[in-house]
Design an enzyme around this catalytic site. Structure first.
Site, PDB file in Angstrom:
ATOM      1  N   TRP A   1       0.792  -1.230   0.000  1.00 30.80           N
ATOM      2  CA  TRP A   1       0.000   0.000   0.000  1.00 30.80           C
ATOM      3  C   TRP A   1       0.819   1.271   0.000  1.00 30.80           C
ATOM      4  O   TRP A   1       0.268   2.354  -0.126  1.00 30.80           O
ATOM      5  CB  TRP A   1      -0.946   0.015   1.209  1.00 30.80           C
ATOM      6  CG  TRP A   1      -0.341  -0.442   2.508  1.00 30.80           C
ATOM      7  CD1 TRP A   1      -0.504  -1.672   3.091  1.00 30.80           C
ATOM      8  CD2 TRP A   1       0.527   0.291   3.381  1.00 30.80           C
ATOM      9  NE1 TRP A   1       0.202  -1.752   4.257  1.00 30.80           N
ATOM     10  CE2 TRP A   1       0.841  -0.550   4.469  1.00 30.80           C
ATOM     11  CE3 TRP A   1       1.076   1.577   3.363  1.00 30.80           C
ATOM     12  CZ2 TRP A   1       1.676  -0.173   5.518  1.00 30.80           C
ATOM     13  CZ3 TRP A   1       1.911   1.967   4.402  1.00 30.80           C
ATOM     14  CH2 TRP A   1       2.211   1.096   5.466  1.00 30.80           C
ATOM     15  N   ASN A   2       2.134   1.168   0.161  1.00 33.18           N
ATOM     16  CA  ASN A   2       2.872   2.418   0.399  1.00 33.18           C
ATOM     17  C   ASN A   2       3.135   3.260  -0.853  1.00 33.18           C
ATOM     18  O   ASN A   2       3.185   4.481  -0.777  1.00 33.18           O
ATOM     19  CB  ASN A   2       4.170   2.144   1.165  1.00 33.18           C
ATOM     20  CG  ASN A   2       5.066   1.140   0.490  1.00 33.18           C
ATOM     21  OD1 ASN A   2       4.608   0.318  -0.305  1.00 33.18           O
ATOM     22  ND2 ASN A   2       6.335   1.191   0.783  1.00 33.18           N
TER      23      ASN A   2
ATOM     24  N   LYS B   1      -2.833  -7.315  -8.432  1.00 34.43           N
ATOM     25  CA  LYS B   1      -3.640  -7.355  -7.206  1.00 34.43           C
ATOM     26  C   LYS B   1      -3.051  -6.277  -6.298  1.00 34.43           C
ATOM     27  O   LYS B   1      -2.046  -6.484  -5.623  1.00 34.43           O
ATOM     28  CB  LYS B   1      -3.512  -8.731  -6.557  1.00 34.43           C
ATOM     29  CG  LYS B   1      -4.701  -9.155  -5.712  1.00 34.43           C
ATOM     30  CD  LYS B   1      -5.035  -8.241  -4.562  1.00 34.43           C
ATOM     31  CE  LYS B   1      -4.235  -8.529  -3.315  1.00 34.43           C
ATOM     32  NZ  LYS B   1      -4.538  -7.568  -2.220  1.00 34.43           N
ATOM     33  N   PRO B   2      -3.685  -5.095  -6.295  1.00 35.81           N
ATOM     34  CA  PRO B   2      -3.153  -4.034  -5.428  1.00 35.81           C
ATOM     35  C   PRO B   2      -3.516  -4.300  -3.980  1.00 35.81           C
ATOM     36  O   PRO B   2      -4.365  -5.146  -3.703  1.00 35.81           O
ATOM     37  CB  PRO B   2      -3.868  -2.775  -5.944  1.00 35.81           C
ATOM     38  CG  PRO B   2      -5.163  -3.270  -6.510  1.00 35.81           C
ATOM     39  CD  PRO B   2      -4.926  -4.687  -6.991  1.00 35.81           C
TER      40      PRO B   2
ATOM     41  N   GLY C   1       5.924  -6.742  -0.716  1.00 35.21           N
ATOM     42  CA  GLY C   1       5.174  -6.648   0.536  1.00 35.21           C
ATOM     43  C   GLY C   1       6.035  -7.106   1.685  1.00 35.21           C
ATOM     44  O   GLY C   1       7.273  -7.054   1.615  1.00 35.21           O
ATOM     45  N   SER C   2       5.396  -7.570   2.740  1.00 37.22           N
ATOM     46  CA  SER C   2       6.140  -7.942   3.938  1.00 37.22           C
ATOM     47  C   SER C   2       6.830  -9.299   3.765  1.00 37.22           C
ATOM     48  O   SER C   2       6.421 -10.124   2.935  1.00 37.22           O
ATOM     49  CB  SER C   2       5.184  -8.005   5.130  1.00 37.22           C
ATOM     50  OG  SER C   2       4.230  -9.023   4.904  1.00 37.22           O
TER      51      SER C   2
ATOM     52  N   GLU D   1      10.098  -8.831  -3.330  1.00 36.00           N
ATOM     53  CA  GLU D   1      10.709  -7.587  -2.833  1.00 36.00           C
ATOM     54  C   GLU D   1      10.068  -7.322  -1.474  1.00 36.00           C
ATOM     55  O   GLU D   1       8.895  -6.960  -1.400  1.00 36.00           O
ATOM     56  CB  GLU D   1      10.442  -6.434  -3.808  1.00 36.00           C
ATOM     57  CG  GLU D   1      11.041  -6.642  -5.192  1.00 36.00           C
ATOM     58  CD  GLU D   1      12.554  -6.468  -5.235  1.00 36.00           C
ATOM     59  OE1 GLU D   1      13.124  -5.956  -4.255  1.00 36.00           O
ATOM     60  OE2 GLU D   1      13.158  -6.865  -6.237  1.00 36.00           O
ATOM     61  N   LEU D   2      10.839  -7.504  -0.400  1.00 35.19           N
ATOM     62  CA  LEU D   2      10.236  -7.586   0.933  1.00 35.19           C
ATOM     63  C   LEU D   2      10.692  -6.461   1.860  1.00 35.19           C
ATOM     64  O   LEU D   2      11.178  -5.435   1.413  1.00 35.19           O
ATOM     65  CB  LEU D   2      10.539  -8.967   1.519  1.00 35.19           C
ATOM     66  CG  LEU D   2      10.203 -10.145   0.589  1.00 35.19           C
ATOM     67  CD1 LEU D   2      10.637 -11.464   1.199  1.00 35.19           C
ATOM     68  CD2 LEU D   2       8.720 -10.164   0.238  1.00 35.19           C
TER      69      LEU D   2
ATOM     70  N   CYS E   1      10.003   1.156   1.660  1.00 35.39           N
ATOM     71  CA  CYS E   1      10.744  -0.061   2.000  1.00 35.39           C
ATOM     72  C   CYS E   1      12.202   0.251   2.292  1.00 35.39           C
ATOM     73  O   CYS E   1      12.820  -0.397   3.124  1.00 35.39           O
ATOM     74  CB  CYS E   1      10.618  -1.090   0.889  1.00 35.39           C
ATOM     75  SG  CYS E   1      11.109  -0.465  -0.723  1.00 35.39           S
TER      76      CYS E   1
ATOM     77  N   GLU F   1      11.366  -4.017  11.443  1.00 39.44           N
ATOM     78  CA  GLU F   1      10.924  -2.954  10.541  1.00 39.44           C
ATOM     79  C   GLU F   1       9.815  -2.135  11.215  1.00 39.44           C
ATOM     80  O   GLU F   1       8.777  -2.674  11.583  1.00 39.44           O
ATOM     81  CB  GLU F   1      10.390  -3.555   9.238  1.00 39.44           C
ATOM     82  CG  GLU F   1      10.081  -2.503   8.194  1.00 39.44           C
ATOM     83  CD  GLU F   1       9.558  -3.108   6.889  1.00 39.44           C
ATOM     84  OE1 GLU F   1       8.638  -3.943   6.956  1.00 39.44           O
ATOM     85  OE2 GLU F   1      10.079  -2.747   5.826  1.00 39.44           O
TER      86      GLU F   1
HETATM   87  P1  NAD Z   1       1.632  -7.244   3.046  1.00 35.72           P
HETATM   88  O1  NAD Z   1       2.607  -8.356   2.965  1.00 35.72           O
HETATM   89  O2  NAD Z   1       0.718  -7.196   4.209  1.00 35.72           O
HETATM   90  O3  NAD Z   1       0.691  -7.208   1.763  1.00 35.72           O
HETATM   91  C1  NAD Z   1       1.231  -7.109   0.451  1.00 35.72           C
HETATM   92  C2  NAD Z   1       0.218  -7.639  -0.536  1.00 35.72           C
HETATM   93  O4  NAD Z   1       0.073  -9.054  -0.373  1.00 35.72           O
HETATM   94  C3  NAD Z   1      -1.194  -7.056  -0.372  1.00 35.72           C
HETATM   95  O5  NAD Z   1      -1.727  -6.794  -1.656  1.00 35.72           O
HETATM   96  C4  NAD Z   1      -1.956  -8.178   0.322  1.00 35.72           C
HETATM   97  O6  NAD Z   1      -3.340  -8.161   0.086  1.00 35.72           O
HETATM   98  C5  NAD Z   1      -1.311  -9.388  -0.339  1.00 35.72           C
HETATM   99  N1  NAD Z   1      -1.447 -10.648   0.411  1.00 35.72           N
HETATM  100  C6  NAD Z   1      -1.708 -10.832   1.728  1.00 35.72           C
HETATM  101  N2  NAD Z   1      -1.729 -12.147   2.015  1.00 35.72           N
HETATM  102  C7  NAD Z   1      -1.476 -12.814   0.863  1.00 35.72           C
HETATM  103  C8  NAD Z   1      -1.338 -14.191   0.525  1.00 35.72           C
HETATM  104  N3  NAD Z   1      -1.463 -15.154   1.440  1.00 35.72           N
HETATM  105  N4  NAD Z   1      -1.041 -14.504  -0.766  1.00 35.72           N
HETATM  106  C9  NAD Z   1      -0.886 -13.533  -1.699  1.00 35.72           C
HETATM  107  N5  NAD Z   1      -1.008 -12.214  -1.433  1.00 35.72           N
HETATM  108  C10 NAD Z   1      -1.288 -11.852  -0.156  1.00 35.72           C
HETATM  109  O7  NAD Z   1       2.500  -5.896   2.939  1.00 35.72           O
HETATM  110  P2  NAD Z   1       1.992  -4.406   3.094  1.00 35.72           P
HETATM  111  O8  NAD Z   1       1.725  -4.168   4.556  1.00 35.72           O
HETATM  112  O9  NAD Z   1       0.935  -4.132   2.106  1.00 35.72           O
HETATM  113  O10 NAD Z   1       3.286  -3.562   2.642  1.00 35.72           O
HETATM  114  C11 NAD Z   1       4.295  -3.161   3.523  1.00 35.72           C
HETATM  115  C12 NAD Z   1       5.495  -4.063   3.381  1.00 35.72           C
HETATM  116  O11 NAD Z   1       5.946  -4.041   2.031  1.00 35.72           O
HETATM  117  C13 NAD Z   1       6.683  -3.592   4.197  1.00 35.72           C
HETATM  118  O12 NAD Z   1       7.277  -4.708   4.810  1.00 35.72           O
HETATM  119  C14 NAD Z   1       7.620  -3.002   3.164  1.00 35.72           C
HETATM  120  O13 NAD Z   1       8.979  -3.014   3.511  1.00 35.72           O
HETATM  121  C15 NAD Z   1       7.348  -3.883   1.994  1.00 35.72           C
HETATM  122  N6  NAD Z   1       7.765  -3.249   0.741  1.00 35.72           N
HETATM  123  C16 NAD Z   1       8.884  -3.727   0.112  1.00 35.72           C
HETATM  124  C17 NAD Z   1       9.339  -3.106  -1.046  1.00 35.72           C
HETATM  125  C18 NAD Z   1      10.580  -3.593  -1.752  1.00 35.72           C
HETATM  126  O14 NAD Z   1      10.815  -3.188  -2.876  1.00 35.72           O
HETATM  127  N7  NAD Z   1      11.371  -4.452  -1.140  1.00 35.72           N
HETATM  128  C19 NAD Z   1       8.641  -2.020  -1.577  1.00 35.72           C
HETATM  129  C20 NAD Z   1       7.510  -1.570  -0.904  1.00 35.72           C
HETATM  130  C21 NAD Z   1       7.069  -2.191   0.252  1.00 35.72           C
END
Ligand code: NAD
Length: 513
Positions: free
Chosen positions: A154-155, A178-179, A228-229, A250-251, A284, A382
């Site tokens: 979401w960021n 899938k946003p 994501g995370s 990319e986490l 991130c 984090e």
């Molecule tokens: P999140 O992991 O909670 O969610 C990311 C996405 O995954 C969302 O669209 C969510 O709906 C989806 N999701 C959730 N469960 C799932 C599953 N079981 N299978 C498939 N998809 C699923 O992360 P967030 O809170 O949205 O974003 C913040 C995190 O993203 C932070 O840890 C940040 O560091 C990381 N991030 C990393 C980068 C990078 O380039 N490394 C860039 C931006 C953000």
């Protein structure tokens, strides 16, 4: 804003039936739109449509595809206000975060990939170096994987989610994005714009929904690009293993900044403040912790505290109306509160900030923590918020040891005399390290970027950032040849012995190859 959200939710790209997800403006708490929460069967339907559309898109060739993406670049810049308002409304970020990061990045990315995709994916002749294949013609080439599934956080809805779709589309794939359920509106807006810009129907679709929708997309796609995370990234990897689907992850990160005694302290202090607070600290590669060499620690801290104390926070309503915006989700705000409380309970002090902001939006005050150490979550996990913990270290070696004392390895920065800082940068365990700079490397679409350790698998940007969306094929072509190779059946003792001798003579001194 309600009209943007309503229109977007009705987009053909996001259409669905059943449950809906409310989208809130985190700076005001107001619900601004509802989007469908797509079930797995709807994702499967979108995948069928996307697969059917892909060959026609591929057949357009690089020029045809680049034309559509260049049109989109113009559209985004022409409709900059609408895009920025959507971004600001769904994330709570400031107008500067939206214009100077999201739009700047996407303009650069659309330009870069449209220009270089063809070169990165062109057939490559491989010179025959191994004696056994002398005279053969060898080529490597790239075929689109087919359907790319992108799952975003979401960021940065434009940078992260859509940024990854650009090279995937230019490589000739169809894409389902899938946003994040918290920020789907920008993706829906851009999906509609793409059709207006000439993208054939169903080549790009947005599947709005929560985690289950993302999991369904993992099942459908030929390649998964996940941002994501780390916790969710592991689930995606496990699920993709069931179908042996390749993934890039990319986490999360806990990016360290090291400030050496010979640094330009004013530049380092400004960078620490800006790159930890930018986008409310929800980047991130935000600066998440700072280590400062003893001789300059006090001076550095005083400069940082003064600058952070002067930051203006609140809902952004136009240019320069706020410097640090809202946290995008309540859950993230709670993590920030928890980390600060944990640090303070263990002996840290908040020199400025240290609590939620006033008002009903999701605000956390820009915060500087001192007297911190690695027993505290604020230094090891984090935080992803507007906090800056600063730790005094005896010397560069101690800073390096602490910087590497982390399960993460996304990015890092070193401020100091260039030679010394660069030597130190090479010893930091992170996929990207800036010297006398931070974060800006992300805007370098030409420079690969990917995390080490628990921060990811694979990378984005550079040649590899588009080749990953393809299947590599090697062509091995015989031009001048015999009816029967010397090594083929039937074996004859005399020629076998001759060949054996030949092999040994050739490689005894290891000169071939
Ligand atoms: P999140 O992991 O909670 O969610 C990311 C996405 O995954 C969302 O669209 C969510 O709906 C989806 N999701 C959730 N469960 C799932 C599953 N079981 N299978 C498939 N998809 C699923 O992360 P967030 O809170 O949205 O974003 C913040 C995190 O993203 C932070 O840890 C940040 O560091 C990381 N991030 C990393 C980068 C990078 O380039 N490394 C860039 C931006 C953000």
């Amino acid at each position: 804003m309600a009209s943007v959200g309503t229109t977007a939710a009705q987009s053909t790209n996001g259409r669905g039936s059943g449950a809906e997800i409310p989208v809130e403006n985190p700076a005001t708490g107001e619900v601004i739109a509802h989007v469908p929460d797509l079930h797995a069967d709807r994702v499967a339907e979108l995948a069928v449509l996307a697969r059917a559309a892909q060959p026609g898109w591929q057949a357009l060739g690089f020029d045809g595809r680049a034309r559509v993406l260049r049109n989109l670049r113009t559209w985004i810049m022409d409709h900059g206000d609408e895009v920025v308002e959507t971004l600001v409304a769904e994330t709570g970020k400031t107008y500067e975060d939206a214009n100077l990061i999201e739009l700047l990045y996407i303009g650069g990315a659309l330009t870069y990939w449209a220009k270089h995709a063809e070169r990165f994916l062109a057939d490559e002749r491989v010179g025959a170096r191994t004696l056994a294949v002398t005279g053969k013609k060898m080529i490597t080439r790239y075929e689109p994987v087919g359907l790319v599934g992108i799952i975003g956080p979401w960021n940065y809805p434009l940078v992260n989610s859509f940024g990854d779709a650009i090279p995937a589309l230019l490589a000739g794939n169809s894409v389902i994005l899938k946003p994040s359920e918290f920020t789907p509106l920008t993706s829906l807006l851009v999906a509609d714009a793409l059709v207006e810009c000439g993208l054939p129907a169903n080549v790009f679709a947005v599947a709005t929904g929560r985690g289950a929708t993302g999991a369904a997309l993992v099942d459908e796609a030929d390649y998964v690009m996940f941002t994501g995370s780390t916790a969710t990234g592991k689930k995606v990897l496990a699920r993709a293993a069931q179908t042996l689907t390749p993934v890039a992850l990319e986490l999360g990160g806990k990016d360290p900044m090291i400030v050496l005694a010979d640094a330009d302290l004013e530049r380092a202090a400004n960078a620490a403040v800006y790159y930890s607070m930018l986008n409310g600290g929800q980047t991130c590669i935000s600066v998440e912790r700072v280590y400062v060499e003893e001789p300059v620690y006090d001076d550095f801290v005083e400069r940082v505290v003064k600058k952070v104390g002067a930051i203006r926070q609140g809902p952004s309503t136009g240019p320069a109306t706020s410097e640090v915006g809202a946290m995008t989700t309540g859950a993230q705000l709670e993590i920030v509160e928890r980390h600060v409380a944990d640090a303070v309970a263990k002996g840290a002090h908040a020199r400025t900030g240290g609590k939620r902001g006033d008002g009903k939006g999701l605000f956390y005050e820009p915060t500087v923590l001192v007297d911190v150490d690695h027993s505290m979550q604020a230094m090891t996990e984090e935080t992803f918020g507007p906090t800056l913990p600063i730790m005094r270290v005896a010397d560069a070696e101690e800073a390096l040891r602490l910087a590497n004392d982390s399960p993460y390895g996304l990015a890092a920065s070193v401020y100091g005399g260039r030679e010394r800082a660069e030597q130190l940068a090479r010893r930091i365990e992170a996929g990207a390290v800036c010297v006398n700079d931070a974060l800006l490397n992300y805007l370098a679409v030409e420079l690969p970027m990917g995390g080490w350790k628990s921060s990811g698998l694979g990378s984005r940007h550079g040649a590899g950032g588009i080749r990953k969306y393809t299947k590599q094929q090697s062509l091995f072509i015989s031009r001048v040849h015999l009816k029967r190779e010397l090594f083929m059946f039937p074996y004859k003792a005399k020629s076998s012995k001759l060949l054996f001798k030949g092999v040994r003579a050739l490689y005894r001194r290891g000169k071939r190859g």
